[in-house]
Motif scaffolding. Structure first.
Motif, PDB file in Angstrom:
ATOM      1  N   ALA A  92      -2.308  18.133  -9.162  1.00  0.00           N
ATOM      2  CA  ALA A  92      -1.976  16.629  -8.899  1.00  0.00           C
ATOM      3  C   ALA A  92      -0.951  16.084  -9.894  1.00  0.00           C
ATOM      4  N   GLN A  93      -1.124  16.464 -11.179  1.00  0.00           N
ATOM      5  CA  GLN A  93       0.123  16.061 -12.058  1.00  0.00           C
ATOM      6  C   GLN A  93       1.458  16.589 -11.627  1.00  0.00           C
ATOM      7  N   THR A  94       1.475  17.798 -11.043  1.00  0.00           N
ATOM      8  CA  THR A  94       2.680  18.550 -10.682  1.00  0.00           C
ATOM      9  C   THR A  94       3.086  18.093  -9.716  1.00  0.00           C
ATOM     10  N   MET A  95       2.268  17.703  -8.625  1.00  0.00           N
ATOM     11  CA  MET A  95       2.882  16.838  -7.401  1.00  0.00           C
ATOM     12  C   MET A  95       3.571  15.457  -7.901  1.00  0.00           C
ATOM     13  N   LEU A  96       2.904  14.882  -8.801  1.00  0.00           N
ATOM     14  CA  LEU A  96       3.380  13.323  -9.102  1.00  0.00           C
ATOM     15  C   LEU A  96       4.782  13.454  -9.874  1.00  0.00           C
ATOM     16  N   LEU A  97       4.784  14.524 -10.731  1.00  0.00           N
ATOM     17  CA  LEU A  97       6.067  14.787 -11.639  1.00  0.00           C
ATOM     18  C   LEU A  97       7.253  14.903 -10.412  1.00  0.00           C
ATOM     19  N   ALA A  98       6.854  15.884  -9.537  1.00  0.00           N
ATOM     20  CA  ALA A  98       7.869  16.138  -8.481  1.00  0.00           C
ATOM     21  C   ALA A  98       8.336  14.818  -7.643  1.00  0.00           C
TER      22      ALA A  98
ATOM     23  N   CYS B 237       0.813  -1.173  -0.006  1.00  0.00           N
ATOM     24  CA  CYS B 237      -0.047   0.049   0.047  1.00  0.00           C
ATOM     25  C   CYS B 237       0.672   1.365  -0.039  1.00  0.00           C
ATOM     26  N   PRO B 238       0.220   2.321  -0.519  1.00  0.00           N
ATOM     27  CA  PRO B 238       0.926   3.608  -0.290  1.00  0.00           C
ATOM     28  C   PRO B 238       1.195   3.826   0.968  1.00  0.00           C
ATOM     29  N   THR B 239       2.434   4.799   1.212  1.00  0.00           N
ATOM     30  CA  THR B 239       2.815   5.181   2.767  1.00  0.00           C
ATOM     31  C   THR B 239       2.425   6.546   2.897  1.00  0.00           C
ATOM     32  N   ALA B 240       1.731   7.215   1.975  1.00  0.00           N
ATOM     33  CA  ALA B 240       1.278   8.708   2.164  1.00  0.00           C
ATOM     34  C   ALA B 240       0.235   8.976   1.254  1.00  0.00           C
ATOM     35  N   PHE B 241      -0.534   9.751   1.708  1.00  0.00           N
ATOM     36  CA  PHE B 241      -1.630  10.371   0.727  1.00  0.00           C
ATOM     37  C   PHE B 241      -1.638  12.168   0.816  1.00  0.00           C
ATOM     38  N   ILE B 242      -1.864  12.641  -0.152  1.00  0.00           N
ATOM     39  CA  ILE B 242      -2.308  14.020  -0.138  1.00  0.00           C
ATOM     40  C   ILE B 242      -3.481  14.114  -0.544  1.00  0.00           C
TER      41      ILE B 242
ATOM     42  N   GLY C  13       3.192   7.644  -7.605  1.00  0.00           N
ATOM     43  CA  GLY C  13       1.830   7.684  -7.017  1.00  0.00           C
ATOM     44  C   GLY C  13       0.727   7.307  -7.839  1.00  0.00           C
ATOM     45  N   CYS C  14      -0.384   7.726  -7.387  1.00  0.00           N
ATOM     46  CA  CYS C  14      -1.760   7.556  -8.206  1.00  0.00           C
ATOM     47  C   CYS C  14      -2.770   8.425  -7.755  1.00  0.00           C
ATOM     48  N   MET C  15      -3.297   9.088  -8.892  1.00  0.00           N
ATOM     49  CA  MET C  15      -4.391   9.994  -8.334  1.00  0.00           C
ATOM     50  C   MET C  15      -5.609   9.117  -8.413  1.00  0.00           C
ATOM     51  N   ILE C  16      -6.501   9.181  -7.395  1.00  0.00           N
ATOM     52  CA  ILE C  16      -7.640   8.367  -6.808  1.00  0.00           C
ATOM     53  C   ILE C  16      -8.906   9.279  -6.849  1.00  0.00           C
ATOM     54  N   GLY C  17      -9.873   9.231  -7.835  1.00  0.00           N
ATOM     55  CA  GLY C  17     -10.959   9.577  -7.921  1.00  0.00           C
ATOM     56  C   GLY C  17     -12.077   8.763  -7.346  1.00  0.00           C
ATOM     57  N   ASN C  18     -12.065   7.514  -7.163  1.00  0.00           N
ATOM     58  CA  ASN C  18     -12.838   6.549  -6.757  1.00  0.00           C
ATOM     59  C   ASN C  18     -12.834   6.245  -5.216  1.00  0.00           C
TER      60      ASN C  18
ATOM     61  N   LEU D 244     -14.206  22.679   3.773  1.00  0.00           N
ATOM     62  CA  LEU D 244     -13.046  21.879   2.855  1.00  0.00           C
ATOM     63  C   LEU D 244     -13.638  20.583   2.425  1.00  0.00           C
ATOM     64  N   THR D 245     -13.759  20.476   0.972  1.00  0.00           N
ATOM     65  CA  THR D 245     -14.331  19.447   0.395  1.00  0.00           C
ATOM     66  C   THR D 245     -13.279  18.476  -0.499  1.00  0.00           C
ATOM     67  N   PRO D 246     -13.106  17.404  -0.064  1.00  0.00           N
ATOM     68  CA  PRO D 246     -11.965  16.612  -0.928  1.00  0.00           C
ATOM     69  C   PRO D 246     -12.487  16.406  -2.181  1.00  0.00           C
ATOM     70  N   VAL D 247     -11.346  16.844  -3.245  1.00  0.00           N
ATOM     71  CA  VAL D 247     -11.651  16.941  -4.752  1.00  0.00           C
ATOM     72  C   VAL D 247     -10.784  15.666  -5.374  1.00  0.00           C
ATOM     73  N   LEU D 248      -9.893  15.225  -4.703  1.00  0.00           N
ATOM     74  CA  LEU D 248      -8.754  14.231  -5.284  1.00  0.00           C
ATOM     75  C   LEU D 248      -8.040  13.667  -4.435  1.00  0.00           C
ATOM     76  N   LEU D 249      -7.742  12.511  -4.239  1.00  0.00           N
ATOM     77  CA  LEU D 249      -6.790  11.701  -3.329  1.00  0.00           C
ATOM     78  C   LEU D 249      -5.458  11.462  -4.251  1.00  0.00           C
ATOM     79  N   VAL D 250      -4.310  11.810  -3.726  1.00  0.00           N
ATOM     80  CA  VAL D 250      -3.137  11.378  -4.352  1.00  0.00           C
ATOM     81  C   VAL D 250      -2.252  10.411  -3.466  1.00  0.00           C
ATOM     82  N   ALA D 251      -2.307   9.017  -3.840  1.00  0.00           N
ATOM     83  CA  ALA D 251      -1.441   8.038  -2.958  1.00  0.00           C
ATOM     84  C   ALA D 251      -0.177   8.253  -3.373  1.00  0.00           C
ATOM     85  N   LEU D 252       0.982   8.108  -2.575  1.00  0.00           N
ATOM     86  CA  LEU D 252       2.281   8.230  -2.667  1.00  0.00           C
ATOM     87  C   LEU D 252       3.191   7.137  -1.912  1.00  0.00           C
TER      88      LEU D 252
END
Length: 191
Positions: A108-114, A80-85, A122-127, A143-151
């Motif tokens: 999200a793409q900027t964070m993943l490229l970095a 499993c991922p060890t972090a999420f944003i 990582g993986c963008m999770i919209g589900n 605050l409304t979650p709009v996307l999860l980024v697993a890392l």
């Protein structure tokens, strides 16, 4: 260099759980988003950083991975991922969630490229269910979650291939759990 980062930036669904990600690393990824374009320069996002094992363990079961592979449970146990944003829209800044969907992809793409540049992935999770995530993390009403980024540190093999004769872009895994991602050829996407 950018094209190589783009090729390495895959939607990873398997991670080396021994490689923990620090809060400082997550902050650095979010710091990169401050330089991205934003619709009418609104910059409506706030970021919830999760790298403590107990917080990551709250988020992981709320996610649904690899919808195109319903017969598989991904990530595999122990990978499993060890972090999420958690990218959240601050509705006090602007309540129109759909208006900033493209901005979500940009950050999200900027964070993943970095992350790739740091040897992570990582993986963008919209589900997921935004209300469940909001409740699990005790997020404020505005605050409304709009996307999860697993890392995490990727721990799987992903191979880019060309779309075959059948035209299918469905990703798949072989008997060795190698993940294949068909991509359209350049001449097939140019008008």
């Amino acid at each position: 260099m950018l094209k190589e980062l783009l090729k390495q930036n895959r939607s990873y669904r398997g991670f080396d759980e021994s490689r923990k990600i620090t809060r400082e690393e997550l902050e650095d990824l979010v710091d990169c988003t401050r330089y991205t374009p934003s619709s009418v320069n609104m910059q409506p996002f706030k970021y919830y950083l999760a790298c403590e094992p107990e917080t990551v363990a709250k988020i992981q079961p709320l996610t649904k991975w690899a919808r195109a592979l319903p017969q598989m449970t991904l990530p595999h146990p122990g990978h499993c991922p060890t972090a999420f944003i958690v990218i959240c829209q601050d509705t006090n800044l602007n309540p129109a969630l759909q208006r900033f969907q493209k901005d979500v992809g940009i950050v999200a793409q900027t964070m993943l490229l970095a992350a790739v540049e740091k040897g992570l992935g990582g993986c963008m999770i919209g589900n997921y269910n935004p209300d469940e995530v909001k409740q699990a993390l005790s997020l404020a009403d505005h605050l409304t979650p709009v996307l999860l980024v697993a890392l995490g540190k990727p721990d799987e093999t992903i191979v880019l291939t060309e779309v075959g004769e059948d035209g299918s872009t469905d990703y798949y895994r072989d008997e060795n759990d190698v993940h294949y991602v068909p991509k359209r050829r350049l001449q097939d996407i140019l008008l």
